[in-house]
Scaffold this motif. Sequence first.
Motif, mmCIF file in Angstrom:
data_model
loop_
_atom_site.group_PDB
_atom_site.id
_atom_site.type_symbol
_atom_site.label_atom_id
_atom_site.label_comp_id
_atom_site.label_asym_id
_atom_site.label_seq_id
_atom_site.Cartn_x
_atom_site.Cartn_y
_atom_site.Cartn_z
ATOM 1 N N PHE A 11 0.906 -1.224 -0.076
ATOM 2 C CA PHE A 11 -0.012 0.149 0.024
ATOM 3 C C PHE A 11 0.952 1.230 0.000
ATOM 4 N N THR A 12 0.494 2.243 -0.841
ATOM 5 C CA THR A 12 1.061 3.464 -0.780
ATOM 6 C C THR A 12 0.554 4.576 -0.045
ATOM 7 N N GLY A 13 -0.692 4.265 0.730
ATOM 8 C CA GLY A 13 -1.321 5.449 1.517
ATOM 9 C C GLY A 13 -2.440 5.902 0.773
ATOM 10 N N THR A 14 -2.450 5.825 -0.736
ATOM 11 C CA THR A 14 -3.397 6.598 -1.544
ATOM 12 C C THR A 14 -4.515 5.835 -1.890
ATOM 13 N N GLU A 15 -4.686 4.497 -1.372
ATOM 14 C CA GLU A 15 -5.919 3.718 -1.677
ATOM 15 C C GLU A 15 -7.018 4.072 -0.863
ATOM 16 N N PRO A 16 -8.265 3.907 -1.435
ATOM 17 C CA PRO A 16 -9.430 4.169 -0.435
ATOM 18 C C PRO A 16 -9.513 3.486 0.738
ATOM 19 N N CYS A 17 -8.920 2.244 0.761
ATOM 20 C CA CYS A 17 -9.074 1.442 2.021
ATOM 21 C C CYS A 17 -8.400 1.960 3.069
ATOM 22 N N GLN A 18 -7.294 2.924 2.741
ATOM 23 C CA GLN A 18 -6.597 3.506 3.731
ATOM 24 C C GLN A 18 -6.936 4.805 4.045
ATOM 25 N N GLY A 19 -8.185 5.026 3.884
ATOM 26 C CA GLY A 19 -8.771 6.620 4.337
ATOM 27 C C GLY A 19 -8.558 7.722 3.281
ATOM 28 N N GLN A 20 -8.210 7.279 2.140
ATOM 29 C CA GLN A 20 -7.769 8.237 1.254
ATOM 30 C C GLN A 20 -9.241 8.232 -0.095
ATOM 31 N N GLY A 21 -9.227 9.506 -0.551
ATOM 32 C CA GLY A 21 -10.175 9.632 -1.474
ATOM 33 C C GLY A 21 -11.459 10.246 -0.734
ATOM 34 N N PRO A 22 -12.296 10.654 -1.689
ATOM 35 C CA PRO A 22 -13.655 11.562 -1.358
ATOM 36 C C PRO A 22 -14.379 10.462 -0.462
ATOM 37 N N ASP A 23 -14.421 11.161 0.756
ATOM 38 C CA ASP A 23 -15.495 10.519 1.662
ATOM 39 C C ASP A 23 -15.268 8.938 2.117
ATOM 40 N N ALA A 24 -14.096 8.463 1.730
ATOM 41 C CA ALA A 24 -13.556 6.840 1.917
ATOM 42 C C ALA A 24 -13.548 6.880 3.520
ATOM 43 N N ASP A 25 -14.035 5.618 3.883
ATOM 44 C CA ASP A 25 -14.039 5.324 5.403
ATOM 45 C C ASP A 25 -13.361 3.924 5.574
ATOM 46 N N PRO A 26 -12.504 3.920 6.068
ATOM 47 C CA PRO A 26 -11.549 2.702 6.184
ATOM 48 C C PRO A 26 -12.308 1.405 6.643
ATOM 49 N N ASN A 27 -13.483 1.776 7.778
ATOM 50 C CA ASN A 27 -14.243 0.714 8.149
ATOM 51 C C ASN A 27 -14.992 0.014 7.148
ATOM 52 N N TRP A 28 -15.491 0.905 5.951
ATOM 53 C CA TRP A 28 -16.345 0.319 5.054
ATOM 54 C C TRP A 28 -15.930 -1.348 4.607
ATOM 55 N N TRP A 29 -14.632 -1.771 4.586
ATOM 56 C CA TRP A 29 -14.308 -3.054 3.865
ATOM 57 C C TRP A 29 -14.362 -4.141 4.913
ATOM 58 N N THR A 30 -14.752 -3.718 6.006
ATOM 59 C CA THR A 30 -14.916 -4.867 7.044
ATOM 60 C C THR A 30 -16.193 -4.737 7.682
#
Length: 93
Positions: A11-30
Amino acid sequence: MSARLAPFPRFTGTEPCQGQGPDADPNWWTSSDNTDRVAAELSCLICPTREACLAWALDHPTEAGDAIWAGTTRKRRTQLRREFARTAAKEST
């Protein structure tokens, strides 16, 4: 499936699952909430590490668990593994 296992995605830190991007919430994936899971699946469509993520999740089903990986659910990854196994069996004959 091959004997080699895909490494964990870098991961580079720019991934949506890492909290990046518009309104991305890392908790969505689990999350067990269907709305969150759909948001995670859609966010994966723009992810720069999607292919590596999918390869890891396919090769590590226990560790991937019920989480969304590369926009796929556990059920979809199981389907993909079966499809790959059938294709590999046909190619080896």
